[in-house]
Design an enzyme around this catalytic site. Structure first.
Site, PDB file in Angstrom:
ATOM      1  N   LYS A 166      -0.938   2.728 -38.084  1.00 13.70           N
ATOM      2  CA  LYS A 166      -1.188   2.485 -39.586  1.00 13.70           C
ATOM      3  C   LYS A 166       0.403   2.218 -39.912  1.00 13.70           C
ATOM      4  O   LYS A 166       1.235   3.410 -39.639  1.00 13.70           O
ATOM      5  CB  LYS A 166      -1.592   3.969 -40.197  1.00 13.70           C
ATOM      6  CG  LYS A 166      -2.114   3.801 -41.350  1.00 13.70           C
ATOM      7  CD  LYS A 166      -2.881   5.092 -41.961  1.00 13.70           C
ATOM      8  CE  LYS A 166      -3.497   5.066 -43.522  1.00 13.70           C
ATOM      9  NZ  LYS A 166      -4.428   4.159 -43.501  1.00 13.70           N
TER      10      LYS A 166
HETATM   11  C1  LIG Z   1      -5.634   3.864 -43.729  1.00 17.63           C
HETATM   12  C2  LIG Z   1      -6.602   2.738 -43.472  1.00 17.63           C
HETATM   13  C3  LIG Z   1      -7.910   2.588 -43.596  1.00 17.63           C
HETATM   14  C4  LIG Z   1      -8.729   4.014 -43.832  1.00 17.63           C
HETATM   15  O1  LIG Z   1      -8.231   5.045 -43.233  1.00 17.63           O
HETATM   16  P1  LIG Z   1      -8.873   6.386 -43.637  1.00 17.63           P
HETATM   17  O2  LIG Z   1      -8.577   7.485 -42.433  1.00 17.63           O
HETATM   18  O3  LIG Z   1     -10.447   6.387 -43.576  1.00 17.63           O
HETATM   19  O4  LIG Z   1      -8.235   6.567 -44.893  1.00 17.63           O
HETATM   20  C5  LIG Z   1      -8.524   1.432 -43.247  1.00 17.63           C
HETATM   21  N1  LIG Z   1      -8.013   0.311 -42.939  1.00 17.63           N
HETATM   22  C6  LIG Z   1      -6.658   0.249 -43.159  1.00 17.63           C
HETATM   23  C7  LIG Z   1      -5.751  -0.876 -42.900  1.00 17.63           C
HETATM   24  C8  LIG Z   1      -5.875   1.590 -43.357  1.00 17.63           C
HETATM   25  O5  LIG Z   1      -4.473   1.475 -43.222  1.00 17.63           O
END
Ligand SMILES: *Cc1c(COP(=O)(O)O)cnc(C)c1O
Length: 368
Positions: free
Chosen positions: A207
């Site tokens: 992330k």
């Molecule tokens: C944060 C994110 C998600 C969703 O993750 P959660 O933990 O469910 O909030 C999905 N795809 C991407 C690219 C993300 O950055």
């Protein structure tokens, strides 16, 4: 992966009192219609890291601009990661978080990929708890929540390309309304054939801000084509559905079964995705992690074999997908609105998150 296993840490947090927090009247005004990501709470948590000192100088302090040198590494080479989770009000005056340990662990995995130091899980959790405690008043009543944004960036003043020696970890919080109202209309998605999000060996599972920077042009393309969101295909064959710019994706079939694309380095391991997989299994739904191609998607939507599709993530929780558009034309899913399975799973998840139903998996973390 040994670096990501948590160590305990005895960091203590200094409290710097806020000289002029927002008044209760002004806050009530801001919380009437906060939208997403524009209304911020009074405080922030900051923790510094230096390679010779480790983590130090943990503080809960007034939210304020951070002085930054123009040669700070993050501004040049984008060594930055973040998380996103929500705090909810409880009826008895407390607050809860949904699976924050998963965010702490994913933060460690993102750090590892970006060659950044590993923040111990308990320090991450303590930082988030401290902020929620001091700024609980910023959690809106009703369907709103307090969106918590932990992040970390390279702060060494140096233009050479290498992992930074200095980092700043910060947690801020933003009051948000119901991102999409209940019974929100289904969204339309644009399948990008010109841009990809993540390649094997890249940073797709981390992330990091860089993934978002490189998705913006595709999102702009989606908007030009009248779509709300972009769907990315795999970078190798340009055929397998991966995910949206910031949400994972699920497909529901006429026999009641469901699939979601498998993780494998190019898809962000969403905590909402993981929770929905578990809830679907609890309900006896046949659900698997399986590749699904854009051609199959089109065919199954036309034949009626595909009944529903939805996107999921912390911010918008569960969002039905009604229309799919690409250079090859457009197709509709089901009746173009939400579907029964989508609503059933969303209700199950939101019920647990808001403390309205039992929490059989121990997903709710009580802040106090
Ligand atoms: C944060 C994110 C998600 C969703 O993750 P959660 O933990 O469910 O909030 C999905 N795809 C991407 C690219 C993300 O950055």
């Amino acid at each position: 992966m040994s670096k990501t296993t948590s160590t305990t840490s005895s960091l203590s947090f200094a409290h710097v009192p806020h000289p002029s927090p927002v008044s209760a009247e002004k806050r009530a005004e801001l919380l009437k219609n906060p939208g997403f990501g524009r209304v911020f709470s009074d405080h922030m948590v900051t923790i510094r890291y230096h390679e010779t000192k480790g983590w130090y100088d943990a503080k809960v302090e007034p939210r304020a601009p951070i002085p930054m040198d123009p040669a700070a590494a993050v501004l040049h080479y984008a060594q930055e990661i973040f998380e996103g989770l929500k705090a909810y009000r409880t009826a008895d005056g407390g607050a809860t978080l949904f699976r924050p340990l998963e965010n702490a662990r994913r933060f460690q995995q993102s750090a590892e990929r970006l060659a950044m130091p590993i923040l111990p899980e308990n320090v991450f959790l303590e930082a988030v708890d401290q902020l929620v405690k001091i700024d609980r008043a910023w959690i809106p009543e009703g369907d709103g929540s307090l969106y918590i944004r932990p992040f970390m960036f390279a702060n060494e003043i140096f233009l050479g390309v290498k992992p930074s020696s200095d980092y700043l970890f910060i947690v801020i919080a933003s009051s948000v309304g119901a991102y999409f109202k209940t019974d929100a209309p289904a969204v339309s998605v644009w399948v990008s054939q010109d841009y990809t999000r993540a390649a094997p060996g890249g940073t797709g599972a981390a992330k990091c801000g860089g993934n978002y920077a490189s998705s913006l042009q595709a999102q702009a393309e989606a908007t030009r084509h009248g779509c709300d969101q972009v769907v990315f295909l795999d970078a190798v064959e340009q055929r397998w559905i991966e995910e949206l710019g910031g949400m994972n994706i699920f497909f529901v079939f006429d026999d009641g079964s469901m699939i979601t694309p498998p993780l494998g380095g190019t898809i962000l391991p969403g905590i909402t995705r993981n929770s929905l997989l578990t809830l679907a299994k609890d309900k006896g739904i046949k659900v698997s992690e399986e590749r699904y191609s854009i051609d199959q998607w089109r065919k199954d939507a036309a034949s009626g074999r595909l009944r529903e599709a939805f996107a999921c993530g912390t911010a918008a929780v569960v969002t039905p997908i009604g229309t799919v558009r690409s250079n090859d034309g457009e197709f509709r899913i089901g009746n173009g609105g939400s579907g029964a399975k989508t609503e059933e799973l969303k209700a199950a998840l939101v019920g647990i998150q808001r403390g309205r139903t039992a929490d059989p998996h121990g997903w709710i973390h009580r802040v106090y």
